[in-house]
Design a protein around this motif. Sequence first.
Motif, mmCIF file in Angstrom:
data_model
loop_
_atom_site.group_PDB
_atom_site.id
_atom_site.type_symbol
_atom_site.label_atom_id
_atom_site.label_comp_id
_atom_site.label_asym_id
_atom_site.label_seq_id
_atom_site.Cartn_x
_atom_site.Cartn_y
_atom_site.Cartn_z
ATOM 1 N N LEU A 109 33.508 46.859 37.396
ATOM 2 C CA LEU A 109 34.511 46.067 36.815
ATOM 3 C C LEU A 109 35.281 45.307 37.782
ATOM 4 O O LEU A 109 35.542 44.164 37.725
ATOM 5 N N LEU A 110 36.123 46.113 38.585
ATOM 6 C CA LEU A 110 36.868 45.712 39.644
ATOM 7 C C LEU A 110 36.501 44.887 40.839
ATOM 8 O O LEU A 110 37.012 43.979 41.242
ATOM 9 N N ALA A 111 35.123 44.955 41.016
ATOM 10 C CA ALA A 111 34.547 44.027 41.904
ATOM 11 C C ALA A 111 33.719 43.014 41.503
ATOM 12 O O ALA A 111 33.096 42.177 42.271
ATOM 13 N N HIS A 112 33.774 42.916 40.224
ATOM 14 C CA HIS A 112 33.059 41.484 39.554
ATOM 15 C C HIS A 112 31.907 41.692 39.592
ATOM 16 O O HIS A 112 30.854 40.644 39.872
ATOM 17 N N TYR A 113 30.937 42.842 39.472
ATOM 18 C CA TYR A 113 29.514 43.042 39.304
ATOM 19 C C TYR A 113 29.091 43.741 38.143
ATOM 20 O O TYR A 113 28.024 43.933 37.951
ATOM 21 N N ALA A 114 30.013 43.511 37.228
ATOM 22 C CA ALA A 114 29.636 43.947 35.816
ATOM 23 C C ALA A 114 28.832 43.271 35.100
ATOM 24 O O ALA A 114 28.077 43.631 34.049
ATOM 25 N N GLY A 115 28.948 41.947 35.411
ATOM 26 C CA GLY A 115 28.088 40.835 34.666
ATOM 27 C C GLY A 115 28.828 40.056 33.432
ATOM 28 O O GLY A 115 28.328 39.297 32.787
ATOM 29 N N LEU A 116 30.048 40.601 33.258
ATOM 30 C CA LEU A 116 30.824 39.932 32.202
ATOM 31 C C LEU A 116 31.148 38.290 32.400
ATOM 32 O O LEU A 116 31.323 38.258 33.627
ATOM 33 N N PRO A 117 31.353 37.603 31.352
ATOM 34 C CA PRO A 117 31.593 36.267 31.743
ATOM 35 C C PRO A 117 33.065 35.959 32.494
ATOM 36 O O PRO A 117 33.711 37.188 32.149
ATOM 37 N N PRO A 118 33.455 35.001 32.885
ATOM 38 C CA PRO A 118 34.562 34.756 33.600
ATOM 39 C C PRO A 118 35.774 34.874 32.833
ATOM 40 O O PRO A 118 36.942 35.335 33.174
ATOM 41 N N PHE A 119 35.889 34.331 31.619
ATOM 42 C CA PHE A 119 36.739 34.245 30.651
ATOM 43 C C PHE A 119 38.130 33.600 31.389
ATOM 44 O O PHE A 119 39.241 34.198 31.519
#
Length: 355
Positions: A109-119
């Motif tokens: 989550l903190l490294a931006h590898y979770a796959g969530l949209p940018p929002f």
Amino acid sequence: MSHQFTTPPDLATDLTAISQEYRLPGLAWAVSPVDGPVLAGATGQQRTDRQAKVTVHDRLHLGSCTKPMTASMLATLIPDRLQWDLRLADVFPPGEIHEAYHDATLAYLLAHYAGLPPFDEDHQFLAAPEPRGSQAQQRDTFARWALKQEPAVLPGTYLYSNAGVGVAAVVAERITGRTWEELMHERLFAPLELPSAGFGWPGRTHTAEPWGHQWVDGAWTPHDPNGTYQLHPGIGPAGDVYMSILDFAVFAREHLRGLLGSGRLLDQDSYRRIHAPFLPGGQSGLGWGVSTYRGRQASTHSGSAETFLALIVVLPDEGHAFVAVTNAAGGSADAGTRAALSHLVGRFTGARVGT
């Protein structure tokens, strides 16, 4: 806390000239060496429609420079309450989140590898649940809704995401029973003695603070902090902290010292973990952008919620950290703030680091 700082006249003159060249409403800057007083200064106006001047004590919105702060707070909970490899499936009940997110971890989550949209655009929030309840309740509701959606990319693939950091904060809230705001005050702001720190637009809680500005029809237009444009609570942990440039410089120096083995908040191994590439060859640490230049380490972040712009650079091999903030976004704000930061970095180090 009363921070010790000096304002070298030549630096003040140079930074004022840069601010005026780029027509910034206001600019605050600071240089944090490993030891000795911080060098800091400010120039320009709190608002373009008022005469009050920006000072080094004014509270300034930091946008996404909040991400390294949230990551730092979460690191204080490891290993006693959290673990970097804690999976979302270990926190959210079965059926509450999309199965693709089950094995995404706190570090993802903190490294931006979770796959969530940018929002990072207003339209991305249109389908989100209507905000109800406390800030923490709204964050939890948003996190559960976001995690129900199809991933924007396959988890394990880099995609910069405000939502990911928001979900990370919700993980901590669920595990500790404390709100993100409480955790930030208790585990980051108080230990580092950052008395000016808070949440939201600084002018909303403190009437004598700078307003942000937006470039409209060829002029800087003050943004009313009490207006309808507020950051969604779901991404507050990714971008909604304010503090003075002096407190921002203290935070930057804490990471500088931490990487060199003399931090107060975390041990050196924890700092190194936060500032290391999440994947070999990558440029994302945990809450930080990370890179190297001529074999030397650089950790950086930029932040803007479209009314202020903040930059931070930590150069452990050079023994310096730098911060700069303008109360504007759009127009020449980006170029002007980066020019100011570049001037400071070039003055004290041999680095040429982008943010």
